[in-house]
Design a protein around this motif. Sequence first.
Motif, PDB file in Angstrom:
ATOM      1  N   UNK A  89       0.850  -1.188   0.000  1.00  0.00           N
ATOM      2  CA  UNK A  89       0.000   0.000   0.000  1.00  0.00           C
ATOM      3  C   UNK A  89       0.883   1.234   0.000  1.00  0.00           C
ATOM      4  N   UNK A  90       0.264   2.370  -0.316  1.00  0.00           N
ATOM      5  CA  UNK A  90       1.015   3.627  -0.285  1.00  0.00           C
ATOM      6  C   UNK A  90       0.401   4.624  -1.239  1.00  0.00           C
ATOM      7  N   UNK A  91       0.852   5.887  -1.143  1.00  0.00           N
ATOM      8  CA  UNK A  91       0.274   6.922  -2.011  1.00  0.00           C
ATOM      9  C   UNK A  91       0.700   6.784  -3.475  1.00  0.00           C
ATOM     10  N   UNK A 119       2.344  21.359 -11.334  1.00  0.00           N
ATOM     11  CA  UNK A 119       0.946  20.912 -11.458  1.00  0.00           C
ATOM     12  C   UNK A 119       0.814  19.439 -11.053  1.00  0.00           C
ATOM     13  N   UNK A 120       1.839  18.657 -11.329  1.00  0.00           N
ATOM     14  CA  UNK A 120       1.774  17.242 -10.930  1.00  0.00           C
ATOM     15  C   UNK A 120       1.798  17.108  -9.412  1.00  0.00           C
ATOM     16  N   UNK A 121       2.662  17.943  -8.786  1.00  0.00           N
ATOM     17  CA  UNK A 121       2.759  17.906  -7.326  1.00  0.00           C
ATOM     18  C   UNK A 121       1.437  18.303  -6.691  1.00  0.00           C
ATOM     19  N   UNK A 138      -4.919  14.381  -4.424  1.00  0.00           N
ATOM     20  CA  UNK A 138      -5.341  12.975  -4.431  1.00  0.00           C
ATOM     21  C   UNK A 138      -4.932  12.298  -3.114  1.00  0.00           C
ATOM     22  N   UNK A 139      -3.733  12.607  -2.603  1.00  0.00           N
ATOM     23  CA  UNK A 139      -3.288  12.044  -1.311  1.00  0.00           C
ATOM     24  C   UNK A 139      -4.262  12.447  -0.212  1.00  0.00           C
ATOM     25  N   UNK A 193      -6.368   5.623   2.878  1.00  0.00           N
ATOM     26  CA  UNK A 193      -4.963   5.260   2.708  1.00  0.00           C
ATOM     27  C   UNK A 193      -4.309   5.320   4.084  1.00  0.00           C
ATOM     28  N   UNK A 194      -3.838   4.188   4.568  1.00  0.00           N
ATOM     29  CA  UNK A 194      -3.298   4.135   5.930  1.00  0.00           C
ATOM     30  C   UNK A 194      -2.359   2.943   6.043  1.00  0.00           C
TER      31      UNK A 194
END
Length: 232
Positions: free
Chosen positions: A6-8, A168-170, A176-177, A188-189
């Motif tokens: 899992x992860x961002x 813009x990507x950041x 989203x995060x 997300x955890x």
Amino acid sequence: MIITLDGPAGSGKTSTAKRLAHLLGFLHLDTGAMYRAITLTCLRKHIPVEDTDAIARELEHTQLSFRGQQADAEIYMDGENVSREIRSAQVTAAVSDYCVVPVVREALVAQQRAIGARKSLVCEGRDMGTVVFPDARYKFYLVADITERAKRRQKELEAAGTHESLESLEQAMRLRDAKDSSRKLAPLKKAADAVEIDTTGLGFDEQVAMIMAHISTDAHEKFRNADAHTNE
Ligand code: DC
């Protein structure tokens, strides 16, 4: 056996999961792809996120499957390979809204568990270790610095022929995060028993080696303990 990652977004889950699946001969289950595919069908059919009845009907007769080599499996929706289209900017922008609809999560989690009951998996997502497979044998939680994650995404896009600025990507990633972590349903955890791996500054081979080392050390210790018991 189930291994969860899992992860961002941009933490290196997909490439790592693919390589691990390849090394171990397991199926790579990309659950983000499943949420993206359902989002794609809703966008194509103009089903708004609020219309949960229509989404439920859509889920009932939409068949998702993974085909191809286990580690390079591609996702098919009703027989159509949608692996490329689910990565479009429109789907990426909409998926965090559709993936929080309870009927969507219920249906996809059930499908993911059914696949896990039949096959050994390296599965990746946001809630693999916390909700879908809480008893997984190995759980990993990948993190990386946001600028590095945005740079990786920029590289991927450039390889596909599109340019987007780092800023813009950041910004899109932060959004989203925040959405993925703050939602009520399966946020997300990191699972309490997951091993956290910070991939910032790590080469791809290094991060795969770290995970493999963890798995083999653990397996080694279990064999040793079993041996010790037999010799007692
Ligand atoms: O990993 P990805 O970027 O392809 O995931 C797409 C979206 O799906 C992301 O916004 C979070 C969501 N997702 C989720 O809610 N649960 C999962 N197990 C996998 C993905």
